[in-house]
Every structure is written in structure tokens, then in C-alpha cells.
Scaffold this active site. Structure first.
Site, PDB file in Angstrom:
ATOM      1  N   LYS A 221      99.535 -52.641 -42.983  1.00 57.04           N
ATOM      2  CA  LYS A 221      99.404 -51.029 -43.354  1.00 57.04           C
ATOM      3  C   LYS A 221     100.597 -50.640 -42.343  1.00 57.04           C
ATOM      4  CE  LYS A 221      94.998 -50.320 -44.935  1.00 57.04           C
ATOM      5  NZ  LYS A 221      93.582 -49.778 -44.571  1.00 57.04           N
ATOM      6  N   ARG A 255      89.623 -57.187 -43.068  1.00 54.59           N
ATOM      7  CA  ARG A 255      90.231 -57.212 -44.733  1.00 54.59           C
ATOM      8  C   ARG A 255      91.658 -57.482 -44.677  1.00 54.59           C
ATOM      9  NH1 ARG A 255      92.428 -53.715 -47.993  1.00 54.59           N
ATOM     10  NH2 ARG A 255      91.969 -53.948 -50.245  1.00 54.59           N
TER      11      ARG A 255
HETATM   12  C1  7PM Z   1      98.272 -48.299 -50.704  1.00 56.70           C
HETATM   13  C2  7PM Z   1      97.162 -47.532 -49.868  1.00 56.70           C
HETATM   14  C3  7PM Z   1      98.093 -49.547 -51.018  1.00 56.70           C
HETATM   15  C4  7PM Z   1      96.446 -48.155 -49.473  1.00 56.70           C
HETATM   16  C5  7PM Z   1      96.796 -50.288 -50.418  1.00 56.70           C
HETATM   17  C6  7PM Z   1      95.857 -49.655 -49.584  1.00 56.70           C
HETATM   18  C7  7PM Z   1      90.970 -50.590 -47.168  1.00 56.70           C
HETATM   19  C8  7PM Z   1      90.263 -50.792 -48.227  1.00 56.70           C
HETATM   20  C9  7PM Z   1      92.165 -50.496 -48.836  1.00 56.70           C
HETATM   21  C10 7PM Z   1      90.570 -50.473 -45.933  1.00 56.70           C
HETATM   22  C11 7PM Z   1      88.461 -50.778 -46.791  1.00 56.70           C
HETATM   23  C12 7PM Z   1      95.636 -51.508 -48.398  1.00 56.70           C
HETATM   24  C13 7PM Z   1      95.008 -50.493 -48.938  1.00 56.70           C
HETATM   25  N1  7PM Z   1      92.215 -50.383 -47.559  1.00 56.70           N
HETATM   26  N2  7PM Z   1      88.970 -50.930 -48.330  1.00 56.70           N
HETATM   27  N3  7PM Z   1      90.930 -50.720 -49.207  1.00 56.70           N
HETATM   28  N4  7PM Z   1      89.080 -50.468 -45.910  1.00 56.70           N
HETATM   29  N5  7PM Z   1      86.985 -50.925 -46.668  1.00 56.70           N
HETATM   30  O1  7PM Z   1      96.412 -51.565 -47.823  1.00 56.70           O
HETATM   31  O2  7PM Z   1      91.251 -50.274 -44.897  1.00 56.70           O
HETATM   32  O3  7PM Z   1      95.077 -52.425 -48.570  1.00 56.70           O
HETATM   33  S1  7PM Z   1      93.698 -50.508 -50.098  1.00 56.70           S
END
Ligand code: 7PM
Length: 276
Positions: A221, A255
Site C-alpha cells: 500500500k 492480507r
Molecule cells: C485500490 C485500493 C486497490 C485499495 C486495492 C486496494 C483491504 C481489503 C483491500 C484491507 C481488508 C489493497 C486494497 N484492502 N480487505 N481489501 N483489509 N479486510 O491494497 O486492508 O489490496 S483492497
């Protein structure tokens, strides 16, 4: 401290690794349903071989600016993958969705966890989650995915995240979700700047005090990119540090994209924790 996910029981006092499996068209761009299912299954087998205890299947991109997906399109993307992985692999299938119909159908096809970045706030989501009978992960988000990073603001991020999660736990229990089927997630990067994210990670133990296992997602991230000054594909070492810290602070699930490397890092953290 044990939790059962579609027949698989895990000790949540230990830290387990969840591998990310995106089934959005941008992730397998060359079209065709068969090729997509095939590619997803190949990736899932690798994640399990690498040591994933969970595979998080997501068919809706939460990236700001991403196209919105119809319910039917999300069902068509997610359900075949959930079914195939559940049948073939020894792993808990988590479904990353905010859509009640996807929750219901995925649970019927063998999913063991509902992972909703909108904390069951959509119409019908609380009832769908409760009726599914499987555990749910409730994540904190400030605002909507499309606009959440525009100007995140808190008076006290730790307190506000805690209060939000407590309110959603009450709502879930009110709808019939069992207390011991609830996992909580501070939602790193979901309506938070670097300072907010760091304060939450530094205080993860205080969120444990809410009495539910924690899931954390920081893999690749931008909060990590801001710290180390690296592009998204150069963030593995920073992601491993984040996973290690999370495991030491008691997270039940991390995750991540890079399962094999994270399993080793978490193993070291758990060995140290047990010696302490
Ligand atoms: C754009 C923005 C692409 C955010 C991908 C993401 C989480 C999640 C995601 C988290 C839980 C990413 C995120 N992040 N589910 N789904 N916790 N429970 O970077 O932090 O994977 S998507």
C-alpha cells in the site's frame, strides 16, 4: 480463540496469511471466462503451495476512480472461482465483497469468510451476512472508496476507528451474526493518511481489546511507499516489515500479495512471540 470457517477451524491467537486473488478484468485482461477461471485457479494453487491459510477473492476494484461493477458482473466473476477453489483446495475462501447477493451465493458455494470493506453498510448486507452463517470481517472505512483519500480527517483516529467498529459489531450482532464469528480490521489506507495509518498500527493492541481477532492489510500500500519512497512493485521488504509488526502485535490474519515471503516473516514473529 478458535474460529471455524466453512468447516475449517483455526487458532486465531496465531497469525495466518491470506493471499489476495483479484478477479477483476484488469487483473486477467485477455478476456474469456474460461481463461479467467483457469488463471485464477493456477494462482490459487500457488498461493496454497506458498502457505496461504486464506484466499481472498475479489471481483470489485475499490481503487478510487475504478469502474463500478453490476451485481450480475460481480457474481459472474466471483462465484465460479469461489466454487472451484472451495472444491479443489485445502484453504479458506474469503470473498471480498459488499454485495449481499455475492455474500449469499459465495457462502452457498463454499466460501468460509465474508470480507466487506464497507462494513456491511449496504442495504441487505447485514442480513445476508447473518444468514450465511459464516464469519465476517468488518473493516473501518472513512467515506466511500471513490473519494476516501481526498481529505481524511480525524480528531482521534484510534478512538474513532474503535467506535465505528464497535457500532458495526453491534449492528451485525443485532442482525444475528454470532459474536465469535466477527473479525475486525482498521482498514489501512481506507480514508487515512500516513500519520493515521501509523498511529493505528502502533496501537493495534488497543483494537484487540475490542475482543475480536484482527485482520490487517498493508501489502504494497501507498502508506509503505510513502515511508520507503518506492513504487508499488518495489514494496516487498516494507510489506514484510508491516506483516511482521502486525503478527507481533497480535493480528490473526495478514492480507498480502506475497504469500511465500510473508509466511516466513510471520513464522519468525510468532516464534519470538511464543518465546516471550
Ligand atoms: C485500490 C485500493 C486497490 C485499495 C486495492 C486496494 C483491504 C481489503 C483491500 C484491507 C481488508 C489493497 C486494497 N484492502 N480487505 N481489501 N483489509 N479486510 O491494497 O486492508 O489490496 S483492497
Amino acid at each position: 480463540m478458535e474460529m471455524t470457517f466453512a468447516g475449517r477451524t483455526l487458532d486465531m491467537s496465531r497469525c495466518h496469511v491470506m493471499g489476495i486473488l483479484n478477479v477483476t478484468p484488469d487483473s486477467f485482461s485477455d478476456g474469456g471466462r474460461f481463461n479467467q477461471l483457469d488463471a485464477a485457479l493456477l494462482r490459487a494453487r500457488q498461493l496454497v503451495a506458498d502457505g496461504a491459510a486464506f484466499i481472498d477473492v475479489g471481483g470489485e476494484s475499490t481503487r478510487p476512480g475504478a469502474a463500478t461493477v453490476t451485481v450480475q458482473e460481480e457474481l459472474d466473476r466471483v462465484c465460479p472461482v469461489v466454487e472451484a477453489i472451495s472444491q479443489e483446495l485445502d484453504v479458506v475462501v474469503s470473498v471480498d465483497t459488499s454485495t449481499p447477493e455475492v455474500m449469499t451465493q459465495s457462502a452457498a458455494l463454499g466460501a468460509g469468510l465474508i470480507n466487506d470493506v464497507r462494513a456491511l453498510q449496504r442495504d441487505g448486507a447485514l442480513d445476508a451476512a447473518a444468514s450465511s452463517g459464516i464469519p465476517v470481517c468488518i473493516m473501518h472505512i472513512q467515506g466511500e472508496p471513490q473519494t476516501m483519500q481526498e481529505r481524511p480527517e480525524y480528531r482521534n483516529v484510534l478512538r474513532e476507528v474503535g467506535e465505528f467498529l464497535s457500532e458495526r459489531v453491534r449492528a451485525a450482532q443485532g442482525a444475528g451474526v454470532a459474536a465469535d464469528n466477527i473479525i475486525l480490521d482498521p482498514g489501512f489506507g481506507f480514508g487515512k493518511n500516513l500519520e493515521h495509518n501509523l498511529r493505528l498500527l502502533a496501537s493495534l493492541e488497543q483494537l484487540q481489546a475490542l475482543g475480536h481477532p484482527l485482520l490487517v492489510g498493508m501489502s504494497r500500500k501507498s502508506m509503505l511507499g510513502e515511508i520507503v519512497g518506492r513504487d508499488v512493485n518495489e514494496r516487498l521488504p516494507a510489506s514484510l516489515a508491516a506483516a511482521t509488526i502486525s503478527a507481533l502485535k497480535g493480528a490473526g490474519i495478514v492480507r498480502v500479495h506475497d504469500v511465500r515471503e510473508t509466511v516466513d516473516a510471520v513464522s519468525v514473529a510468532m516464534a519470538v512471540k511464543e518465546a516471550g
